[in-house]
Design an enzyme around this catalytic site. Structure first.
Site, mmCIF file in Angstrom:
data_model
loop_
_atom_site.group_PDB
_atom_site.id
_atom_site.type_symbol
_atom_site.label_atom_id
_atom_site.label_comp_id
_atom_site.label_asym_id
_atom_site.label_seq_id
_atom_site.Cartn_x
_atom_site.Cartn_y
_atom_site.Cartn_z
ATOM 1 N N TYR A 103 -30.029 34.438 -42.629
ATOM 2 C CA TYR A 103 -31.116 33.673 -43.254
ATOM 3 C C TYR A 103 -32.111 34.635 -43.924
ATOM 4 O O TYR A 103 -32.507 35.641 -43.334
ATOM 5 C CB TYR A 103 -31.809 32.807 -42.184
ATOM 6 N N LYS A 200 -33.723 22.456 -37.127
ATOM 7 C CA LYS A 200 -32.465 22.027 -37.742
ATOM 8 C C LYS A 200 -31.743 20.999 -36.870
ATOM 9 O O LYS A 200 -32.251 19.911 -36.683
ATOM 10 C CB LYS A 200 -31.620 23.267 -38.042
HETATM 11 O O1 P1T Z 1 -37.636 27.641 -40.436
HETATM 12 P P1 P1T Z 1 -37.732 28.137 -39.029
HETATM 13 O O2 P1T Z 1 -37.738 27.061 -37.997
HETATM 14 O O3 P1T Z 1 -38.817 29.138 -38.838
HETATM 15 O O4 P1T Z 1 -36.354 28.916 -38.741
HETATM 16 C C1 P1T Z 1 -35.954 30.077 -39.398
HETATM 17 C C2 P1T Z 1 -34.449 30.194 -39.398
HETATM 18 C C3 P1T Z 1 -33.828 31.052 -38.496
HETATM 19 N N1 P1T Z 1 -32.492 31.185 -38.447
HETATM 20 C C4 P1T Z 1 -31.686 30.498 -39.282
HETATM 21 C C5 P1T Z 1 -30.209 30.687 -39.213
HETATM 22 C C6 P1T Z 1 -32.242 29.624 -40.217
HETATM 23 O O5 P1T Z 1 -31.421 28.960 -41.037
HETATM 24 C C7 P1T Z 1 -33.662 29.468 -40.288
HETATM 25 C C8 P1T Z 1 -34.309 28.605 -41.312
HETATM 26 N N2 P1T Z 1 -33.489 28.282 -42.379
HETATM 27 C C9 P1T Z 1 -33.817 27.509 -43.449
HETATM 28 C C10 P1T Z 1 -35.025 26.969 -43.647
HETATM 29 C C11 P1T Z 1 -32.735 27.310 -44.432
HETATM 30 O O6 P1T Z 1 -32.816 26.390 -45.270
HETATM 31 O O7 P1T Z 1 -31.741 28.043 -44.360
#
Ligand code: P1T
Length: 384
Positions: A103, A200
């Site tokens: 990410y 998610k």
């Molecule tokens: O957005 P947040 O709750 O802070 O999480 C960060 C995060 C961490 N790890 C992974 C694999 C992620 O996909 C994400 C956040 N990702 C998105 C917002 C996205 O659209 O890929």
């Protein structure tokens, strides 16, 4: 009832939960309070101040620990705050070996924030054990694994990484966001820390931002709880409640995400205008055997490239979808489409991102739980 013994599909509902002590409410009340009355200093009912603990957050943390087969869970204000807490276990001079496809926000906090505090990060293709080992030295303290990876759906062998971590006395942290504990439970495979963006699949309804860590080791849990309280990036009680409610239906939603994921992946794979589809359920996926061994199904995250592999084509496709919504994020009940190069992975320099395969033509889908026929009709019109 020994709730740990329940099957996963019951643990999402009952794991770590009991009716609230005050009135027997089946769902925990949302305890909107910052502080708690004390009879005399230090004499209280277990709660002092909501940065340290809150009963609604405690109920969520008990659920998270249970569904990830761990002993201790900690909830954070976001997935990024959870990652931040893990890196704060380290000190200047320490080194981390991380997945090279991950990410964009994780790359950003490693490369743009913690590198400035003297921590070195190596971004390595973790399908290649030799490459991982080559970057381990006496300063290495942590292996950071994201699997499946965001956005190229590489699957990293968690058991193999756990063996490597054990041999070199490293911590192994796994970002389990894309799989969710319905598909994969890294602590059962030897990881020390499992991390989630609960924003998610765990929350599941695109209505909350929250992060979590789950561990087995009590000393590690205490060190992380110290950071959680000292830094203070905790979720509010309403957010904790929303994620707890989301978890209750995780297994039902995930089953449909997986079915729809397969239908959409197979549709894209046979489409004459599509050059490449990234989905670990295909037998031709380079890590399919690892995926089969460590995951219970293959999920609803798919990336693909049109045969033009151009920015213009990708933008045209994502802008003409009507059932899929063009938006950041993933894992909600509604299908989303994203353009990683300009959205979720824009913080990774173009040369680095393109080297791993995150080209301007790449499109990422989070396949929701609608009727898959509507999703395929929508993709058909957008690709025509
Ligand atoms: O957005 P947040 O709750 O802070 O999480 C960060 C995060 C961490 N790890 C992974 C694999 C992620 O996909 C994400 C956040 N990702 C998105 C917002 C996205 O659209 O890929």
């Amino acid at each position: 009832m020994a709730k740990k013994k329940l099957y996963f599909n019951s643990r999402t509902i009952h794991g770590g939960q009991q009716p609230d002590k005050a009135y027997g409410s089946v769902m925990p009340p949302v305890y909107f309070t910052s502080t708690y009355a004390q009879e005399k200093p230090g004499t209280h009912l277990g709660y002092e101040y909501s940065r340290s603990h809150n009963p609604t957050r405690s109920a969520l943390e008990a659920s998270l620990a249970n569904i990830e087969s761990g002993a201790h869970a900690l909830a954070f204000a976001s997935g990024m705050a959870a990652i931040d807490a893990v890196i704060k276990l380290l000190k200047p001079g320490d080194e981390v070996v991380s997945t090279n496809d991950l990410y964009g926000g994780t790359y950003r906090i490693f490369d743009k924030m913690f590198a400035a505090y003297g921590i070195t990060f190596h971004f390595v293709p973790m399908g290649d054990m030799g490459a991982v080992e080559k970057h381990i030295n006496t300063n290495t303290k942590l292996l950071w694994v994201e699997t499946p990876t965001n956005p190229l759906m590489q699957v990293i062998d968690i058991k193999a990484m756990a063996a490597l971590a054990e041999a070199h006395k490293l911590l192994l942290a796994v970002d389990n966001t894309f799989a969710s504990p319905y598909l994969q439970r890294p602590l059962e495979l030897g990881a020390d820390i499992v991390m989630h963006s609960a924003t998610k699949y765990l929350g599941g309804h695109s209505d909350v931002v929250l992060g979590s860590l789950v561990v087995n080791d009590t000393d590690l849990a205490n060190r992380l709880a110290f950071i959680q309280n000292a830094s203070g990036a905790v979720p509010g009680p309403m957010d904790a409640f929303l994620v707890l409610r989301g978890i209750k239906t995780l297994h039902v939603r995930m089953q449909r995400h997986c079915e729809n994921g397969r239908a959409v992946a197979e549709f894209l794979a046979q489409h004459p205008n599509i050059q490449k589809v990234y989905w670990p359920g295909f037998e031709t996926h380079p890590n399919h055997e690892v995926a089969k061994a460590q995951m219970d199904d293959f999920g609803g995250m798919i990336s693909f490239v049109h045969k033009d592999n151009s920015l213009e084509k990708a933008v045209a496709i994502v802008s003409s979808l009507q059932v899929f919504t063009l938006a950041e994020s993933l894992g909600g009940v509604e299908s989303l489409a994203g353009h990683p190069a300009s959205m979720t992975h824009a913080s990774i320099p173009k040369e680095k991102r393109e080297k791993t395969g995150v080209t301007d033509g790449l499109i990422r889908l989070s396949v929701g739980i609608e009727d898959s026929k509507d999703l395929i009709v929508d993709l058909t019109q957008a690709l025509s």
